[in-house]
Design a protein around this motif. Structure first.
Motif, mmCIF file in Angstrom:
data_model
loop_
_atom_site.group_PDB
_atom_site.id
_atom_site.type_symbol
_atom_site.label_atom_id
_atom_site.label_comp_id
_atom_site.label_asym_id
_atom_site.label_seq_id
_atom_site.Cartn_x
_atom_site.Cartn_y
_atom_site.Cartn_z
ATOM 1 N N GLN A 29 15.638 -6.182 -7.068
ATOM 2 C CA GLN A 29 14.565 -5.207 -7.288
ATOM 3 C C GLN A 29 14.826 -4.372 -8.541
ATOM 4 O OE1 GLN A 29 11.519 -4.949 -5.639
ATOM 5 N NE2 GLN A 29 11.173 -3.732 -7.494
ATOM 6 N N THR A 30 16.089 -4.053 -8.793
ATOM 7 C CA THR A 30 16.436 -3.295 -9.993
ATOM 8 C C THR A 30 16.110 -4.086 -11.259
ATOM 9 O OG1 THR A 30 18.149 -2.065 -8.817
ATOM 10 C CG2 THR A 30 18.318 -2.132 -11.228
ATOM 11 N N LEU A 31 16.390 -5.381 -11.247
ATOM 12 C CA LEU A 31 16.037 -6.206 -12.403
ATOM 13 C C LEU A 31 14.524 -6.240 -12.602
ATOM 14 C CD1 LEU A 31 18.528 -9.207 -12.125
ATOM 15 C CD2 LEU A 31 18.685 -7.185 -13.590
ATOM 16 N N VAL A 32 13.768 -6.358 -11.519
ATOM 17 C CA VAL A 32 12.301 -6.321 -11.602
ATOM 18 C C VAL A 32 11.850 -4.977 -12.159
ATOM 19 C CG1 VAL A 32 10.159 -6.323 -10.242
ATOM 20 C CG2 VAL A 32 11.923 -8.043 -9.797
ATOM 21 N N ASP A 33 12.465 -3.896 -11.691
ATOM 22 C CA ASP A 33 12.121 -2.566 -12.197
ATOM 23 C C ASP A 33 12.418 -2.453 -13.694
ATOM 24 O OD1 ASP A 33 11.370 -1.921 -9.602
ATOM 25 O OD2 ASP A 33 13.175 -0.727 -9.193
ATOM 26 N N CYS A 34 13.524 -3.047 -14.143
ATOM 27 C CA CYS A 34 13.849 -3.053 -15.579
ATOM 28 C C CYS A 34 12.784 -3.796 -16.367
ATOM 29 C CB CYS A 34 15.212 -3.714 -15.813
ATOM 30 S SG CYS A 34 16.634 -2.695 -15.407
ATOM 31 N N VAL A 35 12.391 -4.955 -15.886
ATOM 32 C CA VAL A 35 11.372 -5.760 -16.565
ATOM 33 C C VAL A 35 10.079 -4.961 -16.691
ATOM 34 C CG1 VAL A 35 9.929 -7.826 -16.372
ATOM 35 C CG2 VAL A 35 12.376 -7.963 -15.834
ATOM 36 N N ASN A 36 9.666 -4.332 -15.600
ATOM 37 C CA ASN A 36 8.430 -3.552 -15.615
ATOM 38 C C ASN A 36 8.529 -2.355 -16.552
ATOM 39 O OD1 ASN A 36 7.203 -5.298 -13.799
ATOM 40 N ND2 ASN A 36 7.840 -4.100 -12.026
ATOM 41 N N ALA A 37 9.654 -1.646 -16.523
ATOM 42 C CA ALA A 37 9.829 -0.482 -17.394
ATOM 43 C C ALA A 37 9.779 -0.877 -18.865
ATOM 44 C CB ALA A 37 11.156 0.217 -17.078
ATOM 45 N N ALA A 38 10.323 -2.051 -19.184
ATOM 46 C CA ALA A 38 10.370 -2.514 -20.569
ATOM 47 C C ALA A 38 9.047 -3.118 -21.032
ATOM 48 C CB ALA A 38 11.487 -3.543 -20.737
ATOM 49 N N GLY A 39 8.137 -3.340 -20.104
ATOM 50 C CA GLY A 39 6.869 -3.976 -20.464
ATOM 51 C C GLY A 39 7.038 -5.443 -20.798
ATOM 52 N N ALA A 40 8.024 -6.086 -20.160
ATOM 53 C CA ALA A 40 8.311 -7.498 -20.420
ATOM 54 C C ALA A 40 7.608 -8.384 -19.384
ATOM 55 C CB ALA A 40 9.825 -7.726 -20.394
ATOM 56 N N THR A 41 7.734 -9.689 -19.567
ATOM 57 C CA THR A 41 7.087 -10.675 -18.706
ATOM 58 C C THR A 41 8.136 -11.471 -17.958
ATOM 59 O OG1 THR A 41 5.357 -10.877 -20.384
ATOM 60 C CG2 THR A 41 5.425 -12.580 -18.666
ATOM 61 N N LEU A 42 8.206 -11.293 -16.644
ATOM 62 C CA LEU A 42 9.182 -11.999 -15.813
ATOM 63 C C LEU A 42 8.754 -13.438 -15.600
ATOM 64 C CD1 LEU A 42 11.717 -11.893 -14.003
ATOM 65 C CD2 LEU A 42 10.203 -11.183 -12.132
ATOM 66 N N LEU A 43 9.672 -14.364 -15.865
ATOM 67 C CA LEU A 43 9.429 -15.779 -15.602
ATOM 68 C C LEU A 43 10.147 -16.236 -14.337
ATOM 69 C CD1 LEU A 43 9.838 -17.231 -19.210
ATOM 70 C CD2 LEU A 43 7.725 -16.563 -18.037
ATOM 71 N N HIS A 44 11.412 -15.769 -14.165
ATOM 72 C CA HIS A 44 12.238 -16.265 -13.063
ATOM 73 C C HIS A 44 13.457 -15.362 -12.888
ATOM 74 C CE1 HIS A 44 14.121 -19.411 -10.581
ATOM 75 N NE2 HIS A 44 15.221 -19.151 -11.231
ATOM 76 N N ILE A 45 13.872 -15.175 -11.644
ATOM 77 C CA ILE A 45 15.136 -14.483 -11.369
ATOM 78 C C ILE A 45 16.011 -15.421 -10.556
ATOM 79 C CG2 ILE A 45 16.277 -12.632 -10.064
ATOM 80 C CD1 ILE A 45 14.024 -10.797 -10.730
#
Length: 159
Positions: A71-87
């Motif tokens: 969840q922290t990695l997802v929160d980082c992605v969202n805060a940075a305005g990036a696009t998550l492909l896969h965790i």
């Protein structure tokens, strides 16, 4: 994927503790990239591929909590305005350390933790319009480190 391919990747002998399952999450495919934009950025007057943050967390908490780390990695992605492909996260026994990566359209965030030492090493690299520096506050709130060391590298700098 065949067993031979898994063996070549070193994945045939992975045994997980039944109390801690490996997380494997896939997001939606990234939108197509325009051919006329290479996603290089200008930062502090320097043309580069992007910012790469090397982050060390000392005296940190919850470094063995797989769902929390995800969840922290997802929160980082969202805060940075990036696009998550896969965790992909992998727990280690017996110490509960976690290694993993969030693969992004803009590059990646990786983590390797040593909960027995209250230490984690992270890489945050992003290109384009993403703001990887915004991940630092997310990590501080999530893991409450007593100390955090951050180094920034500008990758692919023009000479």
């Amino acid at each position: 994927m065949s067993q031979d391919a898994l063996f070549q990747l070193g994945m045939d002998s992975v045994v997980l503790n039944t109390a801690q399952k490996e997380e494997n999450t896939t997001a939606q495919p990234a939108p197509a990239v325009c051919d006329d934009k290479d996603h290089f950025i200008e930062k502090n007057g320097v043309l580069c591929a992007g910012s790469h943050f090397i982050v060390d967390l000392f005296e940190a908490e919850r470094l063995d909590d797989l769902p929390y780390i995800q969840q922290t990695l997802v929160d980082c992605v969202n805060a940075a305005g990036a696009t998550l492909l896969h965790i992909h996260l992998h727990p280690f026994e017996p110490n509960g350390g976690v290694s993993g990566v969030a693969v992004l359209a803009e590059s990646h965030i990786s983590i390797h933790s040593w909960p027995e030492r209250n230490y984690a090493a992270l890489d945050i690299f992003m290109c384009g319009d993403a703001e990887p520096e915004r991940c630092i506050d997310v990590l501080q709130r999530a893991f409450s480190p007593g100390r955090i060391d951050v180094q920034e590298l500008l990758r692919g700098r023009s000479a």
